[in-house]
Motif scaffolding. Structure first.
Motif, short mmCIF file in Angstrom:
data_model
loop_
_atom_site.label_atom_id
_atom_site.label_comp_id
_atom_site.label_asym_id
_atom_site.label_seq_id
_atom_site.Cartn_x
_atom_site.Cartn_y
_atom_site.Cartn_z
N ASN A 579 0.81 -1.22 0.00
CA ASN A 579 0.00 0.00 0.00
C ASN A 579 0.84 1.27 0.00
OD1 ASN A 579 -2.61 -1.20 -0.02
ND2 ASN A 579 -2.39 -1.68 2.15
N LEU A 580 1.97 1.23 -0.68
CA LEU A 580 2.82 2.40 -0.83
C LEU A 580 2.51 3.15 -2.12
CD1 LEU A 580 6.20 0.86 0.39
CD2 LEU A 580 4.61 2.29 1.69
N SER A 581 1.77 2.51 -3.02
CA SER A 581 1.31 3.16 -4.24
C SER A 581 0.00 2.52 -4.65
CB SER A 581 2.35 3.06 -5.36
OG SER A 581 2.62 1.72 -5.67
N ALA A 582 -0.74 3.23 -5.49
CA ALA A 582 -2.08 2.77 -5.83
C ALA A 582 -2.09 1.68 -6.89
CB ALA A 582 -2.91 3.96 -6.33
N ALA A 583 -1.10 1.68 -7.75
CA ALA A 583 -1.08 0.70 -8.84
C ALA A 583 0.36 0.40 -9.23
CB ALA A 583 -1.85 1.23 -10.06
N ALA A 584 0.58 -0.81 -9.66
CA ALA A 584 1.90 -1.21 -10.15
C ALA A 584 1.88 -1.23 -11.67
CB ALA A 584 2.26 -2.59 -9.62
N VAL A 585 2.97 -0.78 -12.27
CA VAL A 585 3.18 -0.91 -13.70
C VAL A 585 4.45 -1.73 -13.88
CG1 VAL A 585 3.65 0.26 -15.88
CG2 VAL A 585 2.07 1.29 -14.23
N ASP A 586 4.30 -2.92 -14.41
CA ASP A 586 5.44 -3.84 -14.58
C ASP A 586 5.74 -4.04 -16.06
OD1 ASP A 586 5.34 -4.08 -11.87
OD2 ASP A 586 5.15 -6.26 -11.82
N LYS A 587 7.01 -4.29 -16.33
CA LYS A 587 7.43 -4.65 -17.69
C LYS A 587 7.64 -6.17 -17.72
CE LYS A 587 11.01 -1.88 -17.82
NZ LYS A 587 12.15 -1.06 -18.28
N VAL A 588 6.86 -6.86 -18.52
CA VAL A 588 7.00 -8.31 -18.65
C VAL A 588 7.88 -8.59 -19.86
CG1 VAL A 588 5.83 -10.51 -18.97
CG2 VAL A 588 4.78 -8.74 -17.57
N ARG A 589 9.09 -9.10 -19.57
CA ARG A 589 10.07 -9.39 -20.62
C ARG A 589 10.25 -10.88 -20.83
NH1 ARG A 589 13.60 -5.56 -16.95
NH2 ARG A 589 12.46 -6.96 -15.55
N GLY A 590 9.63 -11.68 -19.96
CA GLY A 590 9.75 -13.12 -20.04
C GLY A 590 9.08 -13.75 -18.84
N MET A 591 9.11 -15.06 -18.77
CA MET A 591 8.40 -15.75 -17.70
C MET A 591 9.01 -15.53 -16.32
SD MET A 591 5.77 -16.92 -18.93
CE MET A 591 5.16 -16.86 -20.60
N PHE A 592 10.28 -15.13 -16.27
CA PHE A 592 10.90 -14.87 -14.98
C PHE A 592 10.29 -13.65 -14.31
CE2 PHE A 592 14.37 -13.54 -12.11
CZ PHE A 592 14.57 -14.74 -11.43
N ASP A 593 9.62 -12.78 -15.07
CA ASP A 593 8.97 -11.60 -14.51
C ASP A 593 7.59 -11.92 -13.92
OD1 ASP A 593 11.00 -9.76 -15.16
OD2 ASP A 593 10.26 -9.61 -17.21
N MET A 594 7.10 -13.13 -14.11
CA MET A 594 5.72 -13.44 -13.76
C MET A 594 5.45 -13.87 -12.32
SD MET A 594 3.74 -12.88 -16.38
CE MET A 594 2.31 -13.97 -16.25
N PRO A 595 6.32 -14.68 -11.67
CA PRO A 595 5.94 -15.25 -10.37
C PRO A 595 5.48 -14.25 -9.31
CG PRO A 595 7.89 -16.36 -11.21
CD PRO A 595 7.63 -15.21 -12.12
N LEU A 596 6.22 -13.17 -9.10
CA LEU A 596 5.90 -12.26 -8.01
C LEU A 596 4.69 -11.38 -8.33
CD1 LEU A 596 9.47 -11.29 -6.82
CD2 LEU A 596 7.94 -13.04 -5.93
N LEU A 597 4.56 -10.93 -9.57
CA LEU A 597 3.38 -10.12 -9.90
C LEU A 597 2.11 -10.96 -9.81
CD1 LEU A 597 2.04 -10.39 -13.04
CD2 LEU A 597 4.25 -9.43 -13.64
N LEU A 598 2.21 -12.24 -10.20
CA LEU A 598 1.04 -13.13 -10.07
C LEU A 598 0.71 -13.37 -8.60
CD1 LEU A 598 1.81 -15.79 -12.84
CD2 LEU A 598 -0.07 -14.13 -12.85
N ALA A 599 1.74 -13.51 -7.77
CA ALA A 599 1.51 -13.74 -6.34
C ALA A 599 0.79 -12.56 -5.70
CB ALA A 599 2.85 -13.99 -5.63
N VAL A 600 1.19 -11.34 -6.05
CA VAL A 600 0.54 -10.14 -5.50
C VAL A 600 -0.88 -10.02 -6.01
CG1 VAL A 600 0.60 -7.61 -5.50
CG2 VAL A 600 2.70 -8.91 -5.13
N GLN A 601 -1.10 -10.34 -7.29
CA GLN A 601 -2.45 -10.28 -7.83
C GLN A 601 -3.38 -11.26 -7.12
OE1 GLN A 601 -2.30 -10.64 -12.13
NE2 GLN A 601 -0.57 -9.24 -12.22
N LYS A 602 -2.90 -12.49 -6.91
CA LYS A 602 -3.72 -13.49 -6.22
C LYS A 602 -3.99 -13.09 -4.79
CE LYS A 602 -1.79 -17.26 -9.01
NZ LYS A 602 -0.87 -18.43 -9.01
N LYS A 603 -2.99 -12.59 -4.13
CA LYS A 603 -3.11 -12.21 -2.72
C LYS A 603 -4.14 -11.11 -2.51
CE LYS A 603 -0.30 -10.11 0.97
NZ LYS A 603 1.06 -9.62 1.31
#
Length: 750
Positions: A579-603
């Motif tokens: 809750n330090l910012s209202a929205a995240a903007v991530d750059k997806v360059r490959g599958m290694f970028d996916m695990p943590l953003l997916l975890a936050v979305q699910k949470k």
């Protein structure tokens, strides 16, 4: 998927891919007599190492654990089965892998699908592995027909204050008298087989679970130092190195290169630049096999081990994703020592464009008579600015010179098109477009009104957002961002960072609002509006021109760092999750970028969505109209965009080839999980490798990203440089905006 396709039989498989093939060494010039041609070919220097491949096909549920070389220089393969986590041993016969009746590890299980075989100087085999559910290290001595004998149990059982096992081995070896050497971080310790610690040798800490740079040959032990490889004489038990060999380069791949003895006191190393040799006590490195001409230089390849054969030939075990191979290098006296033709590829930042480098290596494997020379415009340039580099390049190109293939990221493409610098590629790209193999969102925006195509991206970096929906919607324009942030009850729209990074982010998100895409010039009044928007967002997030490094427990250094031209750090998962910012903007360059953003979305129940239907084109490729090798250049462009290259996940962007997308989705190995814990332990999160369904969701989002963000790098630098005076309080708003406009006008007039 690869395992299933390759897997029915492991007893006989060798795929040989010669570097030379059947192509002729060169095409004779028109009018050249047969006698002159023969003389020219005779004068060509000859002799080069050629590569062939030994495949490692696997049955379903079987994983490669280790490859080793016996005292007789016989290759052995060890695999682990999912069903019972036990090991299987195979021996390479020269024609195929022969399964052995015993692995010599009967009774042992390997829950983490890994083991490390040691061929001791005392003639015994040893195995090191992690067991149980707590990553405890284990070691056993192996003998045929006997149960493995556990060693050093009391050494491996010691725990630290945090409850973790103290001894985590990153390299092991056994001497002729049975002394066990265990490398653990900043030292290698020597133990008797009963577990008595004998002595320690200082070294540089390894950077991986099992380092490739380690060697024991007789009493000669080589490990990493801070400036070079350290050589110790084990027999003396002295903590002082007898010799230090300077690293071949400052590149980490050189420092942690795979290593093998030469049998004469010297040693060989293998890294992406080739196989190299160092004499005992020497100071000069000799490159034996040029890695730029074979698979060693593939960005997707991980070099695991190097072995020397009986005929001064070499074996290199390497892996790409979940595919393992052994490359065999043998010397061919008749092959020209260097390719007879060179294709040049120029880009400002080729060092970070893995797809282009991957394509160059693979192209050479298919065309062994061609050298693909990569020319990085910003590499080794000293204090030369980007604008100076581009100015020099422009002079060269407009003079009818320059590289055959141009990687156009950051270059003034519209100017090149207008001045006829670039070749129209519609003829070669049309079949890929009409068949649907080339994605419409990649081809469409790059197709001119007259159907000509002068450049095309080789990868797309997808912008994705997650968090508060109203905040995500406000990213659509400068006005919408200001309106959103005007409500004091809202969280910051952008995470805390420097004003420079924030300026770059807002420029990237609203570039077409600030710059007229038809002319490439600034729209009237937009610079001042941009500055005002950045100031409002910065006030909300706590932005500064520069932070003290101690800020927020040491994050000041992170806030100050400019990671990319667009200002985005790559992922903002923790900022929105905390809750330090209202929205995240991530750059997806490959599958290694996916695990943590997916975890936050699910949470948090967020959903992933695109940002303004935008993506960052990467590796945008074009052909120099003045190239004398257009046919070869065209073939290279098609190769870059083809399924074979595009199927590799190189973390520099998603594929633009639809057939490659299917490979990405179906691939079993998608980079694995990832865990992050802040230094003070106040926050941690763990994410899993994306599922097939999650991969499909990502590519569905990518399919809706129809707008490439094509920025003029020089213009962006002008805006950033000329506006920072407002944020540090040395210049009024109107003056900062006018300075940026005037400097931009001067740039456009050149």
């Amino acid at each position: 998927m690869i395992k299933k396709l390759m897997g029915l039989c492991l007893t006989a498989c060798i795929m040989v891919t010669g570097l030379w093939g059947c192509s002729a060494p060169g095409t004779p010039e028109t009018g050249t007599s047969g006698e002159n041609q023969a003389r020219q070919e005779k004068d060509i220097p000859r002799g080069r190492y050629v590569e062939s491949s030994i495949g490692i096909p696997l049955e379903d549920g079987e994983h490669v654990a280790d490859v080793g070389q016996t005292w007789d220089k016989e290759l052995e393969l060890y695999t682990i089965r999912d069903k019972d986590k036990t090991a299987i041993r195979y021996v390479w016969t020269g024609d195929g892998w022969e399964k052995q009746e015993e692995s010599m590890m009967e009774g042992l299980t390997f829950p983490y699908d890994s083991l490390h075989m040691i061929y001791g100087g005392d003639g015994n085999r040893y195995v090191l592995y992690q067991g149980g559910d707590d990553y405890k290290c284990n070691m056993a001595r192996l003998s045929e027909g006997q149960a493995p004998q556990a060693l050093l149990e009391h050494v491996f059982s010691v725990k630290n204050d945090r409850g973790y096992y103290d001894t985590q081995v990153d390299f092991g070896a056994v001497t002729e008298d049975g002394t066990i050497l265990l490398s653990t971080g900043r030292e290698t310790s020597a133990y008797s087989q009963t577990g008595e610690k004998l002595f320690s040798l200082p070294q540089e800490s390894g950077a991986s679970e099992w380092k490739t740079s380690g060697l024991l040959a007789g009493n000669q032990y080589i490990t990493n130092g801070s400036k070079g490889f350290l050589e110790y004489d084990i027999s003396s038990q002295s903590a002082a190195a007898t010799t230090e060999y300077a690293y071949r380069s400052t590149d980490l791949s050189s420092m942690y290169a795979a290593m093998a003895p030469d049998g004469k006191g010297g040693f060989y190393t293998a890294d992406p630049e080739g196989i190299h040799h160092m004499n005992q006590g020497g100071s000069l490195w000799e490159t034996v096999a040029d890695g730029t001409l074979n698979s060693l230089s593939l960005p997707s390849a991980y070099i695991r081990k190097l072995f020397v054969g009986n005929e001064t030939d070499f074996y290199v075990w390497m892996s790409q994703s979940d595919l393992h191979e052994i490359k065999h290098y043998t010397y061919d006296r008749d092959m020209p020592s260097a390719p007879l033709e060179t294709l040049t590829v120029y880009g400002l930042d080729l060092e970070n464009m893995s797809t282009i480098r991957q394509a160059a290596s693979m192209f050479q494997l298919k065309h062994p008579d061609v050298k693909v020379e990569l020319i990085g415009g910003q590499e080794g340039g000293g204090n030369t600015t980007v604008s100076d580099t581009i100015r020099a390049l422009n002079t060269e190109l407009l003079g009818g010179n320059g590289a055959d293939v141009l990687i156009l990221d950051g270059l003034p493409v519209e100017s090149y098109i207008e001045k006829g610098v670039l070749e129209d590629m519609r003829g070669i790209l049309e079949p890929m477009i009409s068949s649907g193999e080339l994605m419409e969102q990649a081809a469409g925006p790059y197709t001119q009104a007259d159907k000509s195509i002068y450049h095309i991206p080789s990868r797309m970096i997808l912008f994705v957002a997650y968090g508060d929906q109203e905040a995500i919607g406000s990213l659509s324009s400068l006005e919408a961002m200001r309106n959103y942030q005007s409500d004091p009850s809202y969280l910051p729209l952008r995470p805390k960072c420097s004003y420079e990074n924030l300026m770059r982010q807002v420029i990237a998100l609203t570039y077409d609002e600030i710059v007229d895409s038809a002319t490439g010039k600034l729209r009237p009044g937009k610079i001042q509006e941009l500055i005002e928007t950045v100031k409002i967002l910065g006030d909300a997030s706590g932005a500064r021109v520069s932070f003290d490094e101690s800020e927020d427990g040491g994050r000041g250094r992170v806030y100050n760092r400019v990671d990319s031209a667009d200002g985005f750090p790559g992922s903002e998962f923790d900022r929105v999750d905390r809750n330090l910012s209202a929205a995240a903007v991530d750059k997806v360059r490959g599958m290694f970028d996916m695990p943590l953003l997916l975890a936050v979305q699910k949470k948090n129940g967020y959903r992933m969505e695109g940002v303004n239907a935008s993506y960052l084109p990467n590796g945008t490729i074009g052909i120099n109209q003045a190239s004398p090798r257009k046919g070869l250049a065209e073939e290279f462009v098609l190769f870059v965009l083809g399924q074979e290259v595009q199927s590799s996940d190189l973390s520099d962007g998603l594929p633009v080839n639809t057939r490659a997308v299917d490979v990405w989705v179906d691939r079993g190995d998608k980079g694995g999980g990832l865990s992050v814990t802040l230094g003070d332990g106040s926050y941690s999160i763990t994410g899993s490798s994306p599922t097939r369904e999650e991969c499909q969701m990502l590519f569905e989002t990518a399919a809706m990203a129809t707008h490439p963000i094509r920025t003029d790098r020089v213009l962006v630098e002008i805006i950033v440089d000329e506006t920072m005076g407002f944020f540090d309080g040395t210049m009024p708003l109107e003056q900062a905006a006018a300075n940026a406009q005037n400097k931009a006008d001067l740039y456009f007039s050149e």
